[in-house]
Design an enzyme around this catalytic site. Structure first.
Site, PDB file in Angstrom:
ATOM      1  CE  LYS A   1       0.324  -2.988  -2.670  1.00  0.00           C
ATOM      2  NZ  LYS A   1       1.783  -2.985  -2.744  1.00  0.00           N
ATOM      3  CB  ILE A   2      -2.902   5.407  -3.098  1.00  0.00           C
ATOM      4  CG1 ILE A   2      -3.531   5.262  -1.706  1.00  0.00           C
ATOM      5  CG2 ILE A   2      -3.684   6.367  -3.992  1.00  0.00           C
ATOM      6  CD1 ILE A   2      -3.561   6.496  -0.886  1.00  0.00           C
TER       7      ILE A   2
END
Ligand SMILES: Cc1ncc(COP(=O)(O)O)c(C=O)c1O
Length: 231
Positions: A159-160
Site C-alpha cells: 500500500k504505497i
C-alpha cells in the site's frame, strides 16, 4: 468533504490531539507520494462493549513489508506498532465501528523524490466508519480505461501512497460516469482489482480471484476468504 476523526492520534512518537498532528506543506511524502499506509478495521461489540481489531498482526506485517518495498527503515517493530495501536484505541475509546489509518511517510522537507538513507515517520489516526461502499445494495462497476500499475512500476502488492493516484483516477472515471466503483485491468487486459478492493467471482461453485502476479494488493480480506474456504 471533511472526515470527522476520533480526538487523538499518534504523531511524532506520542499521542496528541488530532488537531496537533500536522505536517509542513514541504513534507516529501505530501509532494511525491513517498509513503505507505494501512487500513485496519476495529469492530465495536455492543454486547461486551469492546473493540475487536481485525487481523492486526497481518495488517502490520504488510505495512512493514510495504516499507521494505520502498527500501526505507522503519522506527517501530511489529510488537511496538501493535502496542501503539492498542494504546490509541484505549485513549479514543470508540463506541462505534472504526477505521485505523497507520501512515509511514518520508517526513523530511528536502527537495526531490529521494528514498535513499531514509527512515520513515509514523502516524496513526482513527475515524468512525461503517460500510466503505454501499455493498448491501449491490454495486454498478465500470471497467476502467486506466490500466492498473504494474509490479515493476509501483508494486500494487504494497500500500504505497503514490500508487493510489492510479486508483483515484479509475475511481473518478467510474463515479463521473454514474458508477459506484471501477474494475481495473492490468497491462495484459486481465482483471486486477477495484480501486481499493480485491475482486472475486463464484463460478460453478468455484471461487476465482486474480493471482498476486496480476498486480493486486496482498489483501488481508483476500487471505481471510481463502482461510474460510479451507475451513
Ligand atoms: C488497492 C486495494 N486492493 C485491495 C484492498 C483490500 O485490502 P484488505 O483486504 O487488506 O483491506 C485495498 C484496501 O484498502 C486496496 O486499497
Amino acid at each position: 468533504m471533511k472526515t470527522q476523526a476520533f480526538p487523538f492520534a499518534f504523531f511524532q512518537g506520542e499521542i496528541v490531539k488530532i488537531e496537533d498532528a500536522k505536517v509542513s506543506i514541504m513534507t516529501n511524502a505530501l509532494q511525491y507520494g513517498t509513503g505507505i499506509f494501512g487500513g485496519i478495521r476495529g469492530y465495536y461489540n455492543l454486547d461486551d462493549k469492546s473493540v475487536y481489531v481485525f487481523r492486526l498482526d497481518d495488517h502490520y506485517k504488510r505495512f512493514l513489508s510495504s516499507a521494505r518495498i520502498l527500501g526505507c527503515d522503519f522506527p517501530y517493530s511489529l510488537e511496538e506498532l501493535k502496542e501503539i495501536t492498542i494504546d490509541l484505541i484505549k485513549k479514543n475509546n470508540p463506541k462505534t465501528d472504526s477505521y485505523l489509518r497507520p501512515f509511514g511517510y518520508v517526513g523530511h522537507t528536502e527537495l526531490g523524490p529521494n528514498l535513499a538513507n531514509t527512515t520513515l515517520d509514523f502516524s496513526l489516526y482513527m475515524i468512525p466508519l461503517g460500510e466503505y461502499l454501499p455493498v448491501s445494495k449491490g454495486l454498478n462497476l465500470k471497467v476502467s480505461t486506466w490500466e492498473r500499475i504494474s509490479d515493476n512500476a509501483i508494486p500494487s502488492r504494497g500500500k504505497i501512497s503514490g500508487g493510489y493516484v492510479n486508483s483515484a483516477l479509475a475511481r473518478k472515471e467510474a463515479t463521473d460516469g454514474g458508477y459506484d466503483e471501477a474494475v481495473m485491468l492490468n497491462k495484459y487486459g486481465h482483471v486486477a482489482e477495484g480501486s481499493a478492493e480485491n475482486l472475486f467471482i463464484v463460478r460453478d461453485g468455484k471461487l476465482i480471484t486474480p493471482d498476486l502476479s496480476e498486480g493486486v494488493l496482498e489483501g488481508i480480506t483476500r487471505r481471510s476468504v481463502f482461510k474460510l474456504l479451507q475451513a
